[in-house]
Design a protein around this motif. Sequence first.
Motif, PDB file in Angstrom:
ATOM      1  N   UNK A  41       3.652   1.302 -10.294  1.00  0.00           N
ATOM      2  CA  UNK A  41       2.948   2.360  -9.568  1.00  0.00           C
ATOM      3  C   UNK A  41       2.130   1.806  -8.412  1.00  0.00           C
ATOM      4  N   UNK A  42       2.176   0.490  -8.190  1.00  0.00           N
ATOM      5  CA  UNK A  42       1.447  -0.064  -7.056  1.00  0.00           C
ATOM      6  C   UNK A  42       2.121   0.243  -5.721  1.00  0.00           C
ATOM      7  N   UNK A  98      -0.191   4.011   0.567  1.00  0.00           N
ATOM      8  CA  UNK A  98      -1.383   4.791   0.896  1.00  0.00           C
ATOM      9  C   UNK A  98      -2.425   3.955   1.618  1.00  0.00           C
ATOM     10  N   UNK A  99      -2.647   2.754   1.105  1.00  0.00           N
ATOM     11  CA  UNK A  99      -3.613   1.832   1.720  1.00  0.00           C
ATOM     12  C   UNK A  99      -3.200   1.553   3.166  1.00  0.00           C
ATOM     13  N   UNK A 100      -1.924   1.259   3.320  1.00  0.00           N
ATOM     14  CA  UNK A 100      -1.396   0.897   4.633  1.00  0.00           C
ATOM     15  C   UNK A 100      -1.526   2.059   5.619  1.00  0.00           C
ATOM     16  N   UNK A 109      -4.586  -1.231 -11.529  1.00  0.00           N
ATOM     17  CA  UNK A 109      -3.748  -1.834 -10.497  1.00  0.00           C
ATOM     18  C   UNK A 109      -3.886  -3.348 -10.512  1.00  0.00           C
ATOM     19  N   UNK A 110      -2.746  -3.999 -10.349  1.00  0.00           N
ATOM     20  CA  UNK A 110      -2.717  -5.457 -10.366  1.00  0.00           C
ATOM     21  C   UNK A 110      -2.734  -5.976  -8.921  1.00  0.00           C
ATOM     22  N   UNK A 124      -0.399  -6.969  -3.400  1.00  0.00           N
ATOM     23  CA  UNK A 124      -0.113  -7.981  -2.380  1.00  0.00           C
ATOM     24  C   UNK A 124       1.400  -8.081  -2.128  1.00  0.00           C
ATOM     25  N   UNK A 125       2.161  -8.039  -3.201  1.00  0.00           N
ATOM     26  CA  UNK A 125       3.620  -8.145  -3.121  1.00  0.00           C
ATOM     27  C   UNK A 125       4.203  -7.026  -2.253  1.00  0.00           C
TER      28      UNK A 125
END
Length: 113
Positions: free
Chosen positions: A2-3, A9-11, A39-40, A45-46
Amino acid sequence: MHELPVTEGILRIAIEHAEKAGARRITDIHLVIGDLAGFVDDSIQFYFDILTPGTLAEGAKLHFHRVATRLRCWECGHEFHPPERDWTCPACGAMGGEVRAGKEFYVESIEIE
Ligand SMILES: [Zn+2]
């Protein structure tokens, strides 16, 4: 995984702000993530590395600011940081409480050039 939608969204938020500010590129993105948000860092980052090439955020550095879980005991009102999976109040032994911190997830700030 789910990341992925979360990273998109962050981007989107970061690029929107950078464009409004007339930036040439984004250098840093600061994220606040509560331990309960689930969230991991490595997964974000990946996906970030996959999604950013060709965008204003290409090469930007992600900063993760973790917020520890904090509970307020239902019974006695004591506030404490529970260890994982054990939400017993250390003051009175009651189970669980109101979550006061740890669910946070947002873009705190971005740095641009
Ligand atoms: Zn208590």
